[in-house]
Structure formats: structure tokens, C-alpha cells
Motif scaffolding. Structure first.
Motif, PDB file in Angstrom:
ATOM      1  N   LYS A   8       0.825  -1.210   0.000  1.00 35.53           N
ATOM      2  CA  LYS A   8       0.000   0.000   0.000  1.00 35.53           C
ATOM      3  C   LYS A   8       0.862   1.265   0.000  1.00 35.53           C
ATOM      4  O   LYS A   8       0.550   2.233  -0.707  1.00 35.53           O
ATOM      5  CB  LYS A   8      -0.950  -0.011   1.198  1.00 35.53           C
ATOM      6  CG  LYS A   8      -2.031   1.043   1.096  1.00 35.53           C
ATOM      7  CD  LYS A   8      -3.151   0.794   2.063  1.00 35.53           C
ATOM      8  CE  LYS A   8      -4.203   1.861   1.987  1.00 35.53           C
ATOM      9  NZ  LYS A   8      -5.255   1.663   2.983  1.00 35.53           N
ATOM     10  N   MET A  11       2.179   1.711  -3.449  1.00 36.66           N
ATOM     11  CA  MET A  11       1.106   2.188  -4.334  1.00 36.66           C
ATOM     12  C   MET A  11       0.909   3.687  -4.206  1.00 36.66           C
ATOM     13  O   MET A  11       0.724   4.383  -5.202  1.00 36.66           O
ATOM     14  CB  MET A  11      -0.232   1.537  -3.968  1.00 36.66           C
ATOM     15  CG  MET A  11      -0.466   0.168  -4.473  1.00 36.66           C
ATOM     16  SD  MET A  11      -2.138  -0.337  -3.954  1.00 36.66           S
ATOM     17  CE  MET A  11      -2.396  -1.680  -5.091  1.00 36.66           C
ATOM     18  N   LYS A  12       0.922   4.158  -2.988  1.00 35.76           N
ATOM     19  CA  LYS A  12       0.590   5.553  -2.731  1.00 35.76           C
ATOM     20  C   LYS A  12       1.789   6.494  -2.812  1.00 35.76           C
ATOM     21  O   LYS A  12       1.609   7.687  -3.065  1.00 35.76           O
ATOM     22  CB  LYS A  12      -0.084   5.682  -1.363  1.00 35.76           C
ATOM     23  CG  LYS A  12      -1.462   5.073  -1.330  1.00 35.76           C
ATOM     24  CD  LYS A  12      -2.168   5.405  -0.037  1.00 35.76           C
ATOM     25  CE  LYS A  12      -3.645   5.160  -0.196  1.00 35.76           C
ATOM     26  NZ  LYS A  12      -4.426   5.858   0.805  1.00 35.76           N
ATOM     27  N   HIS A  13       2.996   5.974  -2.585  1.00 35.58           N
ATOM     28  CA  HIS A  13       4.157   6.861  -2.484  1.00 35.58           C
ATOM     29  C   HIS A  13       5.378   6.333  -3.239  1.00 35.58           C
ATOM     30  O   HIS A  13       6.437   6.091  -2.646  1.00 35.58           O
ATOM     31  CB  HIS A  13       4.515   7.072  -1.009  1.00 35.58           C
ATOM     32  CG  HIS A  13       3.378   7.589  -0.188  1.00 35.58           C
ATOM     33  ND1 HIS A  13       2.929   8.894  -0.260  1.00 35.58           N
ATOM     34  CD2 HIS A  13       2.567   6.967   0.701  1.00 35.58           C
ATOM     35  CE1 HIS A  13       1.910   9.060   0.554  1.00 35.58           C
ATOM     36  NE2 HIS A  13       1.668   7.903   1.148  1.00 35.58           N
ATOM     37  N   MET A 110      -7.441  -1.652  -5.482  1.00 38.69           N
ATOM     38  CA  MET A 110      -6.798  -0.343  -5.620  1.00 38.69           C
ATOM     39  C   MET A 110      -5.905  -0.237  -6.856  1.00 38.69           C
ATOM     40  O   MET A 110      -5.439   0.856  -7.189  1.00 38.69           O
ATOM     41  CB  MET A 110      -5.964  -0.055  -4.369  1.00 38.69           C
ATOM     42  CG  MET A 110      -6.766   0.014  -3.093  1.00 38.69           C
ATOM     43  SD  MET A 110      -5.736   0.019  -1.600  1.00 38.69           S
ATOM     44  CE  MET A 110      -4.925   1.599  -1.760  1.00 38.69           C
ATOM     45  N   GLU A 113      -6.827   2.406  -9.621  1.00 36.36           N
ATOM     46  CA  GLU A 113      -6.665   3.792  -9.179  1.00 36.36           C
ATOM     47  C   GLU A 113      -5.191   4.195  -9.083  1.00 36.36           C
ATOM     48  O   GLU A 113      -4.838   5.336  -9.355  1.00 36.36           O
ATOM     49  CB  GLU A 113      -7.339   3.969  -7.813  1.00 36.36           C
ATOM     50  CG  GLU A 113      -7.233   5.358  -7.243  1.00 36.36           C
ATOM     51  CD  GLU A 113      -7.900   5.522  -5.889  1.00 36.36           C
ATOM     52  OE1 GLU A 113      -7.771   6.605  -5.305  1.00 36.36           O
ATOM     53  OE2 GLU A 113      -8.557   4.554  -5.417  1.00 36.36           O
ATOM     54  N   TYR A 114      -4.331   3.257  -8.706  1.00 33.98           N
ATOM     55  CA  TYR A 114      -2.918   3.574  -8.479  1.00 33.98           C
ATOM     56  C   TYR A 114      -1.998   3.003  -9.556  1.00 33.98           C
ATOM     57  O   TYR A 114      -0.794   2.904  -9.351  1.00 33.98           O
ATOM     58  CB  TYR A 114      -2.496   3.086  -7.084  1.00 33.98           C
ATOM     59  CG  TYR A 114      -3.141   3.903  -5.999  1.00 33.98           C
ATOM     60  CD1 TYR A 114      -2.639   5.145  -5.649  1.00 33.98           C
ATOM     61  CD2 TYR A 114      -4.285   3.443  -5.350  1.00 33.98           C
ATOM     62  CE1 TYR A 114      -3.249   5.919  -4.669  1.00 33.98           C
ATOM     63  CE2 TYR A 114      -4.901   4.200  -4.374  1.00 33.98           C
ATOM     64  CZ  TYR A 114      -4.373   5.442  -4.039  1.00 33.98           C
ATOM     65  OH  TYR A 114      -4.985   6.198  -3.077  1.00 33.98           O
ATOM     66  N   ARG A 115      -2.551   2.674 -10.709  1.00 33.10           N
ATOM     67  CA  ARG A 115      -1.762   2.072 -11.786  1.00 33.10           C
ATOM     68  C   ARG A 115      -0.542   2.913 -12.143  1.00 33.10           C
ATOM     69  O   ARG A 115       0.556   2.401 -12.267  1.00 33.10           O
ATOM     70  CB  ARG A 115      -2.627   1.868 -13.025  1.00 33.10           C
ATOM     71  CG  ARG A 115      -1.876   1.212 -14.148  1.00 33.10           C
ATOM     72  CD  ARG A 115      -2.597   1.340 -15.480  1.00 33.10           C
ATOM     73  NE  ARG A 115      -1.797   0.812 -16.551  1.00 33.10           N
ATOM     74  CZ  ARG A 115      -0.742   1.418 -17.067  1.00 33.10           C
ATOM     75  NH1 ARG A 115      -0.334   2.565 -16.598  1.00 33.10           N
ATOM     76  NH2 ARG A 115      -0.069   0.866 -18.057  1.00 33.10           N
ATOM     77  N   ASN A 117       1.088   5.122 -10.373  1.00 30.32           N
ATOM     78  CA  ASN A 117       2.061   5.077  -9.275  1.00 30.32           C
ATOM     79  C   ASN A 117       2.809   3.750  -9.263  1.00 30.32           C
ATOM     80  O   ASN A 117       4.028   3.714  -9.111  1.00 30.32           O
ATOM     81  CB  ASN A 117       1.368   5.265  -7.929  1.00 30.32           C
ATOM     82  CG  ASN A 117       1.039   6.701  -7.623  1.00 30.32           C
ATOM     83  OD1 ASN A 117       1.298   7.599  -8.416  1.00 30.32           O
ATOM     84  ND2 ASN A 117       0.429   6.915  -6.479  1.00 30.32           N
ATOM     85  N   LEU A 118       2.067   2.661  -9.417  1.00 29.64           N
ATOM     86  CA  LEU A 118       2.687   1.333  -9.412  1.00 29.64           C
ATOM     87  C   LEU A 118       3.683   1.193 -10.559  1.00 29.64           C
ATOM     88  O   LEU A 118       4.734   0.568 -10.407  1.00 29.64           O
ATOM     89  CB  LEU A 118       1.615   0.250  -9.497  1.00 29.64           C
ATOM     90  CG  LEU A 118       0.793   0.050  -8.233  1.00 29.64           C
ATOM     91  CD1 LEU A 118      -0.515  -0.667  -8.533  1.00 29.64           C
ATOM     92  CD2 LEU A 118       1.597  -0.707  -7.194  1.00 29.64           C
TER      93      LEU A 118
END
Length: 193
Positions: A8, A11-13, A110, A113-115, A117-118
Motif C-alpha cells: 500500500k 502504491m501511494k508513495h 486499488m 486507481e494507483y496504476r 504510481n505502481l
């Protein structure tokens, strides 16, 4: 919950965490022992004190702490959580908005939404033991791998002969043979992207 947190946070950072390795990550999605069929979901609804929860075993405690992270409610003692299920006519049913809040926090859900970033990560790898005693981990790890593949996100997923805790330590354990070499390879300042 270290594997969940690693995924996670990556994904976010991706600006902070460039390489992610999650070992036996739990709570990636709902499945097997983490579904409405687990009697622990009904048992937590009947618990009135933290002491009861402590005596209830790992699943009620896990449900409470995941709920405190995913669907906290400071006005609902003693656990300060809205649970994702409620007894309706003697049968557990999903209840809103808590159920949707849980769904929103599951990495399997998720990925879309976070593609982007990933895709910025230098590396994303996770694994699971075939015989993990937390039976939701292998199928939800496979589901995460499928979601990542469907969204075109490069990653490595591996299942291995083991459970949640064995085959990790020592000279031939996965930390020495898989995790550390992966980080060394991808974090090497001379390595090509």
C-alpha cells in the motif's frame, strides 16, 4: 501486516518507496478465512469488552484492528469501529458504509486507481507459501498478481513450498536468497532501470 503495508505504501508513495517486496502479504482482498463465512465476524459483533476480544483468538482481534484501520468510528465503543457485516434476520450481511470502506482499502481493488504510481516503482515483488495458515493469503496474492497483469504493471509474484513463517530465515531462507538480493539488484545506484 508488513506485506500489506509495503504494497500500500508503494502504491501511494512511489516517490518515497522505489522498490517493494511483500512477504506473505495479508488482507490484499477478501477470500477464504477472510470472508463472511468466518464465524469470527459474527463473534466480534457480540463482544462487549476488549478483554473478550483478547480471549477470542487471532481472528476476532484481526477483524477488530483491521476495522479500526479501515472503518474507524470514534463514537462506537468499545472497539471504535464499524464492522463490515451485521446480523440481519439472524444472518450476516454486508453493511454500508463500512463494507465499502473495507473494499476501498484492499490492494486488489486499488490497482486501477494507483496504476500510474505502481508503474513508477523500480520493482514490485511479493510471494506466498502454498500452505499459509492464513488461507486468504495465497488466493488473494494470486488475485493481486492478476489485477497487476491486467493493468500492465510489471511485478514478480511467486508461490513457494512453505507456510506463513517457515523458510524465511537462515542462509537458505527467503530473506537471504530472495528479498535481500532483490533489493540489492534494484537499489544499486549503478543498476540500469
Amino acid at each position: 501486516m508488513g506485506g500489506y503495508g509495503a504494497i500500500k505504501l508503494g502504491m501511494k508513495h512511489p516517490d518515497v518507496y522505489s522498490v517493494v517486496y511483500a512477504m506473505n502479504p495479508a488482507v490484499l482482498g477478501l477470500g477464504r478465512d477472510l470472508t463472511i463465512e468466518n464465524p469470527a465476524f459474527a463473534s466480534v459483533l457480540e463482544m462487549k469488552t476488549p478483554e473478550e476480544a483478547l480471549k477470542g483468538g487471532i481472528y476476532p482481534l484481526g477483524i477488530i484492528v483491521v476495522g479500526q484501520a479501515f472503518s474507524p468510528n470514534p463514537d462506537r465503543p468499545p472497539f471504535y469501529v464499524d464492522f463490515p457485516y451485521a446480523l440481519v434476520g439472524g444472518k450476516l450481511q454486508p453493511v454500508e458504509p463500512a463494507f465499502s470502506r473495507w473494499q476501498k482499502n484492499l490492494p486488489v481493488n486499488m490497482v486501477g486507481e494507483y496504476r500510474s504510481n505502481l508503474s513508477r516503482l523500480r520493482g514490485l515483488r511479493f510471494d506466498s507459501g502454498y500452505e499459509d495458515e492464513f488461507t486468504h493469503i495465497p488466493p488473494t496474492a494470486r488475485a493481486l498478481s492478476s489485477a497487476l497483469t491486467a493493468h500492465g504493471v510489471e511485478h514478480v509474484f511467486e508461490e513457494y513450498n512453505g507456510d506463513h513463517r517457515n523458510r524465511l530465515w537462515g542462509r537458505t531462507g527467503r530473506i537471504a536468497t530472495e528479498v535481500l538480493p532483490y533489493f540489492w539488484l534494484l537499489l544499486d545506484s549503478q543498476a540500469q532501470r
